[in-house]
Design an enzyme around this catalytic site. Structure first.
Site, PDB file in Angstrom:
ATOM      1  N   ASN A   1     -47.681  80.977  55.145  1.00 48.42           N
ATOM      2  CA  ASN A   1     -46.872  79.764  55.250  1.00 48.42           C
ATOM      3  C   ASN A   1     -46.519  79.571  56.724  1.00 48.42           C
ATOM      4  OD1 ASN A   1     -44.990  77.748  55.138  1.00 48.42           O
ATOM      5  ND2 ASN A   1     -43.432  78.936  54.047  1.00 48.42           N
ATOM      6  N   TRP A   2     -47.227  78.644  57.337  1.00 44.29           N
ATOM      7  CA  TRP A   2     -47.045  78.453  58.791  1.00 44.29           C
ATOM      8  C   TRP A   2     -45.736  77.742  59.117  1.00 44.29           C
ATOM      9  CZ3 TRP A   2     -52.208  76.870  61.620  1.00 44.29           C
ATOM     10  CH2 TRP A   2     -53.199  77.830  61.353  1.00 44.29           C
ATOM     11  N   LYS A   3     -45.129  77.106  58.112  1.00 35.58           N
ATOM     12  CA  LYS A   3     -43.910  76.311  58.334  1.00 35.58           C
ATOM     13  C   LYS A   3     -44.197  75.249  59.408  1.00 35.58           C
ATOM     14  CE  LYS A   3     -41.354  80.181  56.643  1.00 35.58           C
ATOM     15  NZ  LYS A   3     -40.098  80.900  56.526  1.00 35.58           N
TER      16      LYS A   3
ATOM     17  N   HIS B   1     -39.989  76.033  48.118  1.00 32.61           N
ATOM     18  CA  HIS B   1     -39.617  77.046  49.104  1.00 32.61           C
ATOM     19  C   HIS B   1     -38.117  76.938  49.386  1.00 32.61           C
ATOM     20  CE1 HIS B   1     -39.232  79.138  52.931  1.00 32.61           C
ATOM     21  NE2 HIS B   1     -40.351  79.774  52.593  1.00 32.61           N
TER      22      HIS B   1
ATOM     23  N   GLU C   1     -36.478  76.908  51.985  1.00 33.87           N
ATOM     24  CA  GLU C   1     -36.113  75.978  53.063  1.00 33.87           C
ATOM     25  C   GLU C   1     -36.134  74.527  52.561  1.00 33.87           C
ATOM     26  OE1 GLU C   1     -38.899  77.583  55.900  1.00 33.87           O
ATOM     27  OE2 GLU C   1     -37.708  79.419  55.950  1.00 33.87           O
TER      28      GLU C   1
ATOM     29  N   GLU D   1     -39.142  85.161  46.623  1.00 38.39           N
ATOM     30  CA  GLU D   1     -38.747  85.247  48.030  1.00 38.39           C
ATOM     31  C   GLU D   1     -37.222  85.327  48.120  1.00 38.39           C
ATOM     32  OE1 GLU D   1     -41.934  83.653  50.863  1.00 38.39           O
ATOM     33  OE2 GLU D   1     -40.705  81.951  50.267  1.00 38.39           O
TER      34      GLU D   1
ATOM     35  N   GLY E   1     -37.468  85.447  57.224  1.00 36.61           N
ATOM     36  CA  GLY E   1     -37.309  85.250  58.661  1.00 36.61           C
ATOM     37  C   GLY E   1     -36.220  86.105  59.287  1.00 36.61           C
TER      38      GLY E   1
ATOM     39  N   SER F   1     -40.226  88.441  55.208  1.00 35.31           N
ATOM     40  CA  SER F   1     -40.453  89.439  56.261  1.00 35.31           C
ATOM     41  C   SER F   1     -41.538  90.453  55.915  1.00 35.31           C
ATOM     42  CB  SER F   1     -39.147  90.145  56.632  1.00 35.31           C
ATOM     43  OG  SER F   1     -38.216  89.216  57.154  1.00 35.31           O
TER      44      SER F   1
ATOM     45  N   GLY G   1     -44.676  84.440  56.224  1.00 38.33           N
ATOM     46  CA  GLY G   1     -44.270  83.432  57.198  1.00 38.33           C
ATOM     47  C   GLY G   1     -44.653  83.856  58.602  1.00 38.33           C
ATOM     48  N   GLY G   2     -43.699  84.438  59.308  1.00 41.43           N
ATOM     49  CA  GLY G   2     -43.882  84.780  60.729  1.00 41.43           C
ATOM     50  C   GLY G   2     -45.170  85.530  61.026  1.00 41.43           C
TER      51      GLY G   2
HETATM   52  P1  PGA Z   1     -41.166  85.290  56.697  1.00 40.88           P
HETATM   53  O1  PGA Z   1     -41.250  83.958  55.799  1.00 40.88           O
HETATM   54  O2  PGA Z   1     -42.370  86.121  56.379  1.00 40.88           O
HETATM   55  O3  PGA Z   1     -41.150  84.796  58.110  1.00 40.88           O
HETATM   56  O4  PGA Z   1     -39.898  85.976  56.319  1.00 40.88           O
HETATM   57  C1  PGA Z   1     -41.696  84.022  54.475  1.00 40.88           C
HETATM   58  C2  PGA Z   1     -41.616  82.660  53.837  1.00 40.88           C
HETATM   59  O5  PGA Z   1     -40.665  81.914  54.109  1.00 40.88           O
HETATM   60  O6  PGA Z   1     -42.498  82.278  53.046  1.00 40.88           O
END
Ligand code: PGA
Length: 249
Positions: free
Chosen positions: A9-11, A95, A97, A167, A173, A212, A233-234
């Protein structure tokens, strides 16, 4: 055997230049695991570009959200048909967010997931508790209610064609990860909740862990019996890290 899936997930990261560099590095890494689907979910604007770069590669494309509507006066929204024509086969829905910053409810996520399935996209449906909820010992209550809400009205074949992502919001994050045991316990709980709806679908639906996930914790998490992959994500923004997580899966 459930299929493993590692999805990035590149966001809101990925200019055309960054997209090209990252995807070319992933393609060059040349992974073709048989038991693991590799998916990248860049921003809408670079989906076409990503599709071009990935056309001869086993890496699949997903989007990070979509509209519940087909077309019309919905400013800034993107439809399932648009995603399909851009080359996406997966779509992340609900998600945290989106839930937090765009007030998305289980009901809306449920409607979007039904739309995705009807139109031929595989929804990656996200659930997870906040830190406050975990500390109040409400994880199962919260996640159980989210699962009931997002899968409401799903026929067994719809569940079987979906992907669930657990999640925990406090792990996204933040660098804090659930331990493999903590994550496994919630994954087991989710599978049991799905089994209340349909036993067979519960056995086949992949449940991904997200929050994470990094190369150094991927092995422990992905070796748990009910963790079928990762939503990353990251670490998905660094080719080496993402490839290392795929290798762990
Ligand atoms: P993260 O994000 O790996 O940066 O914690 C995961 C996600 O939001 O899907």
């Amino acid at each position: 055997m459930r299929q493993k899936i590692v999805a990035g997930n590149w966001k809101m990261n990925g200019t055309p230049r960054e997209t090209e560099a990252l995807l070319k590095a992933l393609v060059a890494a040349g992974r073709t695991p048989e038991n693991c689907a590799m998916v990248v979910c860049p921003p809408y604007l670079v989906l076409h570009l990503a599709d071009e770069i990935l056309k001869d590669s086993p890496i699949m494309l997903g989007a990070q959200d979509m509209s519940v509507h087909d077309r019309g006066a919905y400013t800034a929204e993107v439809s399932a048909e648009m995603l399909l024509t851009a080359g996406a086969s997966y779509v992340i829905l609900g998600h945290s967010e989106r839930r937090q910053y765009h007030a998305e409810s289980d009901q809306l996520v449920n409607a979007k997931a039904k739309k995705a399935l009807a139109d031929g996209l595989i929804p990656i449906i996200c659930v997870g508790e906040t830190l406050e909820e975990r500390e109040a010992d409400r994880t199962e209550e919260v996640v159980g209610s989210q699962i009931g809400g997002v899968l409401a009205g799903f026929a067994p074949d719809m569940i079987a064609r979906s992907v669930i992502a657990y999640e925990p919001v406090w792990a996204i994050g933040t660098g804090k990860t659930a331990t493999p045991e903590m994550a496994q316990a919630v994954h087991r709980f989710i599978r049991n909740r799905v089994a209340d709806l349909n036993q067979e679908a519960a056995e086949t639906v992949p449940i991904l862990y997200g929050g994470s996930v990094k190369p150094d914790n991927a092995d422990g998490l992905l070796s748990q019996p009910d963790i079928d992959g990762a939503l990353v994500g990251g670490a998905a923004l660094k080719a080496d890290d993402f490839v290392a997580i795929i290798d762990a899966a």
